[in-house]
Scaffold this motif. Structure first.
Motif, PDB file in Angstrom:
ATOM      1  N   VAL A 102     -55.513 -81.793 -11.298  1.00 22.45           N
ATOM      2  CA  VAL A 102     -55.651 -82.491 -12.582  1.00 22.45           C
ATOM      3  C   VAL A 102     -55.343 -81.581 -13.771  1.00 22.45           C
ATOM      4  O   VAL A 102     -54.618 -81.982 -14.686  1.00 22.45           O
ATOM      5  CB  VAL A 102     -57.051 -83.130 -12.708  1.00 22.45           C
ATOM      6  CG1 VAL A 102     -57.291 -83.623 -14.138  1.00 22.45           C
ATOM      7  CG2 VAL A 102     -57.187 -84.294 -11.735  1.00 22.45           C
ATOM      8  N   PRO A 103     -55.858 -80.335 -13.810  1.00 23.22           N
ATOM      9  CA  PRO A 103     -55.460 -79.454 -14.926  1.00 23.22           C
ATOM     10  C   PRO A 103     -53.956 -79.210 -14.987  1.00 23.22           C
ATOM     11  O   PRO A 103     -53.386 -79.121 -16.082  1.00 23.22           O
ATOM     12  CB  PRO A 103     -56.225 -78.155 -14.630  1.00 23.22           C
ATOM     13  CG  PRO A 103     -57.420 -78.590 -13.850  1.00 23.22           C
ATOM     14  CD  PRO A 103     -56.922 -79.713 -12.990  1.00 23.22           C
ATOM     15  N   ARG A 123     -59.822 -82.347  -8.573  1.00 27.40           N
ATOM     16  CA  ARG A 123     -60.447 -82.199  -9.888  1.00 27.40           C
ATOM     17  C   ARG A 123     -60.165 -80.845 -10.525  1.00 27.40           C
ATOM     18  O   ARG A 123     -59.863 -80.776 -11.734  1.00 27.40           O
ATOM     19  CB  ARG A 123     -61.958 -82.396  -9.751  1.00 27.40           C
ATOM     20  CG  ARG A 123     -62.726 -82.309 -11.063  1.00 27.40           C
ATOM     21  CD  ARG A 123     -64.215 -82.364 -10.793  1.00 27.40           C
ATOM     22  NE  ARG A 123     -64.633 -81.238  -9.951  1.00 27.40           N
ATOM     23  CZ  ARG A 123     -65.868 -81.080  -9.476  1.00 27.40           C
ATOM     24  NH1 ARG A 123     -66.785 -81.995  -9.731  1.00 27.40           N
ATOM     25  NH2 ARG A 123     -66.175 -80.027  -8.734  1.00 27.40           N
ATOM     26  N   THR A 132     -54.205 -91.775 -11.700  1.00 32.66           N
ATOM     27  CA  THR A 132     -54.131 -90.374 -11.268  1.00 32.66           C
ATOM     28  C   THR A 132     -54.637 -90.212  -9.846  1.00 32.66           C
ATOM     29  O   THR A 132     -54.030 -89.494  -9.036  1.00 32.66           O
ATOM     30  CB  THR A 132     -54.951 -89.496 -12.219  1.00 32.66           C
ATOM     31  OG1 THR A 132     -54.471 -89.670 -13.560  1.00 32.66           O
ATOM     32  CG2 THR A 132     -54.832 -88.037 -11.841  1.00 32.66           C
ATOM     33  N   LEU A 187     -50.323 -86.528 -17.717  1.00 32.65           N
ATOM     34  CA  LEU A 187     -51.426 -87.378 -18.154  1.00 32.65           C
ATOM     35  C   LEU A 187     -51.326 -87.723 -19.634  1.00 32.65           C
ATOM     36  O   LEU A 187     -51.530 -88.876 -20.032  1.00 32.65           O
ATOM     37  CB  LEU A 187     -52.758 -86.696 -17.861  1.00 32.65           C
ATOM     38  CG  LEU A 187     -53.243 -86.726 -16.413  1.00 32.65           C
ATOM     39  CD1 LEU A 187     -54.433 -85.793 -16.226  1.00 32.65           C
ATOM     40  CD2 LEU A 187     -53.619 -88.147 -16.013  1.00 32.65           C
ATOM     41  N   SER A 188     -51.033 -86.729 -20.461  1.00 32.61           N
ATOM     42  CA  SER A 188     -50.941 -86.989 -21.898  1.00 32.61           C
ATOM     43  C   SER A 188     -49.773 -87.916 -22.212  1.00 32.61           C
ATOM     44  O   SER A 188     -49.879 -88.798 -23.071  1.00 32.61           O
ATOM     45  CB  SER A 188     -50.793 -85.667 -22.657  1.00 32.61           C
ATOM     46  OG  SER A 188     -49.645 -84.958 -22.232  1.00 32.61           O
ATOM     47  N   ARG A 222     -43.757 -85.524 -27.666  1.00 32.94           N
ATOM     48  CA  ARG A 222     -44.410 -85.827 -26.394  1.00 32.94           C
ATOM     49  C   ARG A 222     -43.911 -87.160 -25.849  1.00 32.94           C
ATOM     50  O   ARG A 222     -43.738 -87.322 -24.636  1.00 32.94           O
ATOM     51  CB  ARG A 222     -45.924 -85.880 -26.608  1.00 32.94           C
ATOM     52  CG  ARG A 222     -46.728 -86.220 -25.383  1.00 32.94           C
ATOM     53  CD  ARG A 222     -46.765 -85.081 -24.400  1.00 32.94           C
ATOM     54  NE  ARG A 222     -47.439 -83.917 -24.935  1.00 32.94           N
ATOM     55  CZ  ARG A 222     -47.606 -82.801 -24.270  1.00 32.94           C
ATOM     56  NH1 ARG A 222     -47.119 -82.684 -23.052  1.00 32.94           N
ATOM     57  NH2 ARG A 222     -48.228 -81.771 -24.826  1.00 32.94           N
ATOM     58  N   ALA A 274     -51.760 -81.330 -14.169  1.00 34.25           N
ATOM     59  CA  ALA A 274     -51.105 -82.600 -14.483  1.00 34.25           C
ATOM     60  C   ALA A 274     -51.306 -83.024 -15.935  1.00 34.25           C
ATOM     61  O   ALA A 274     -50.990 -84.169 -16.282  1.00 34.25           O
ATOM     62  CB  ALA A 274     -51.630 -83.694 -13.552  1.00 34.25           C
ATOM     63  N   ARG A 275     -51.840 -82.154 -16.777  1.00 35.46           N
ATOM     64  CA  ARG A 275     -52.108 -82.546 -18.160  1.00 35.46           C
ATOM     65  C   ARG A 275     -50.881 -83.034 -18.915  1.00 35.46           C
ATOM     66  O   ARG A 275     -50.964 -84.012 -19.670  1.00 35.46           O
ATOM     67  CB  ARG A 275     -52.764 -81.375 -18.895  1.00 35.46           C
ATOM     68  CG  ARG A 275     -54.224 -81.152 -18.496  1.00 35.46           C
ATOM     69  CD  ARG A 275     -54.827 -79.961 -19.206  1.00 35.46           C
ATOM     70  NE  ARG A 275     -56.220 -79.754 -18.794  1.00 35.46           N
ATOM     71  CZ  ARG A 275     -56.955 -78.729 -19.174  1.00 35.46           C
ATOM     72  NH1 ARG A 275     -56.441 -77.807 -19.986  1.00 35.46           N
ATOM     73  NH2 ARG A 275     -58.207 -78.611 -18.747  1.00 35.46           N
ATOM     74  N   PRO A 276     -49.700 -82.398 -18.774  1.00 29.19           N
ATOM     75  CA  PRO A 276     -48.520 -82.950 -19.475  1.00 29.19           C
ATOM     76  C   PRO A 276     -48.199 -84.382 -19.053  1.00 29.19           C
ATOM     77  O   PRO A 276     -47.921 -85.237 -19.902  1.00 29.19           O
ATOM     78  CB  PRO A 276     -47.399 -81.975 -19.073  1.00 29.19           C
ATOM     79  CG  PRO A 276     -48.104 -80.704 -18.769  1.00 29.19           C
ATOM     80  CD  PRO A 276     -49.399 -81.104 -18.130  1.00 29.19           C
ATOM     81  N   HIS A 278     -45.308 -86.944 -10.496  1.00 29.99           N
ATOM     82  CA  HIS A 278     -45.736 -85.584 -10.814  1.00 29.99           C
ATOM     83  C   HIS A 278     -46.286 -84.874  -9.576  1.00 29.99           C
ATOM     84  O   HIS A 278     -45.868 -83.749  -9.258  1.00 29.99           O
ATOM     85  CB  HIS A 278     -46.808 -85.597 -11.894  1.00 29.99           C
ATOM     86  CG  HIS A 278     -47.527 -84.297 -12.045  1.00 29.99           C
ATOM     87  ND1 HIS A 278     -46.985 -83.211 -12.703  1.00 29.99           N
ATOM     88  CD2 HIS A 278     -48.747 -83.882 -11.587  1.00 29.99           C
ATOM     89  CE1 HIS A 278     -47.823 -82.200 -12.665  1.00 29.99           C
ATOM     90  NE2 HIS A 278     -48.901 -82.575 -11.998  1.00 29.99           N
TER      91      HIS A 278
END
Length: 274
Positions: free
Chosen positions: A186-187, A182, A87, A193-194, A262, A189-191, A158
């Motif tokens: 990052v919030p 941060r 990331t 990241l998961s 997902r 980018a959660r899809p 992303h």
């Protein structure tokens, strides 16, 4: 309209054939695992008296409890670190675009061309010189490095699509680069990241080659890597071997069934943004 119907029918037939080709081996494993231990089942014949106890025997014989713990420790060592480094590097390449980012990105792209099989021999000697042979670190550290090119490219795909206006608004409010990363990106980018976490989990859990080459103790391997030792012990007992294979496969199959949407979204996202 006729062409569309033909295309639809052809697509459905191909999907059914693909499903049959995919499912039949699992059905064969399951049916074979229910035959009496020590027998040699023929085809997909259902046994007269299914031996459900073969799964319990395989669980005890293969020490599945230890293997589950070992695989969990390896996953815990690989996935979070790969996510963090991938990331941060993806943010640097895709959003910050620091000087020389094109050359650095090209190096990571070239890293995708390195097959595990092509570097296993020098990797063995390097791990040996580090004194890490027959430890879980012999699997964790190489996997982090080998997964890094894909992780960086995935996260860059992303971040490169994020609007610059978001960063400009945050900087006007006094956000530093670290706070921008941060608290803002990052919030968002959660899809991604998961999705990446699911892929890394599946690849780490199913890692076979590094486990059998760099670790001699089956209890310190991944579950897939321990299958080699289990096969050597029970190679002549086909039903028990099939039962053990299904038990080793069960965790990844469970994760896929739970996160299948997902997982599919991850593949589609990679194909669209790549």
């Amino acid at each position: 309209m006729i062409v569309n119907r033909r295309e639809t029918l052809t697509g459905r037939v191909l999907l059914i054939l693909l499903m049959v080709i995919t499912v039949v081996p699992f059905i064969s494993l399951f049916v074979t695992a229910l035959h009496p231990s020590g027998t040699y089942p023929d085809g997909l014949s259902w046994p007269d008296s299914p031996q459900w106890g073969n799964f319990a025997d395989a669980f005890r014989s293969a020490h599945m409890g230890e293997l589950l713990l070992s695989s969990a420790l390896i996953v815990a060592g690989v996935v979070p670190v790969s996510l963090l480094l991938g990331t941060m590097a993806g943010f640097a390449f895709g959003h910050l675009r620091m000087p020389g980012h094109r050359i650095g990105f090209l190096i990571f792209v070239l890293g995708l061309t390195l097959p595990f099989e092509g570097i296993i021999t020098p990797l063995y000697y390097q791990i040996r010189d580090m004194g890490l042979l027959n430890t879980r670190w012999a699997i964790i550290l190489p996997l982090i490095g080998l997964f890094m090119p894909f992780s960086v490219l995935w996260m860059r795909a992303h971040f490169v699509t994020m609007p610059e206006d978001i960063s400009e608004a945050a900087r006007i409010d006094g956000a530093t680069t670290w706070q921008l990363f941060r608290s803002v990106h990052v919030p968002l980018a959660r899809p991604a990241l998961s999705s990446l976490a699911i892929l890394l989990f599946l690849w780490t859990w199913n890692q076979f080659l590094l486990a059998i080459v760099l670790v001699d103790d089956p209890a310190k391997r991944t579950m897939a890597g321990a299958l080699g030792a289990f096969q050597g012990q029970w190679g002549t007992d086909i039903p028990l071997l099939c039962a053990g294979s299904l038990l080793i496969l069960a965790p990844t199959l469970t994760v896929f069934l739970i996160f299948q949407r997902r997982f599919v979204a991850a593949l589609l996202q990679g194909s669209v943004k790549g």
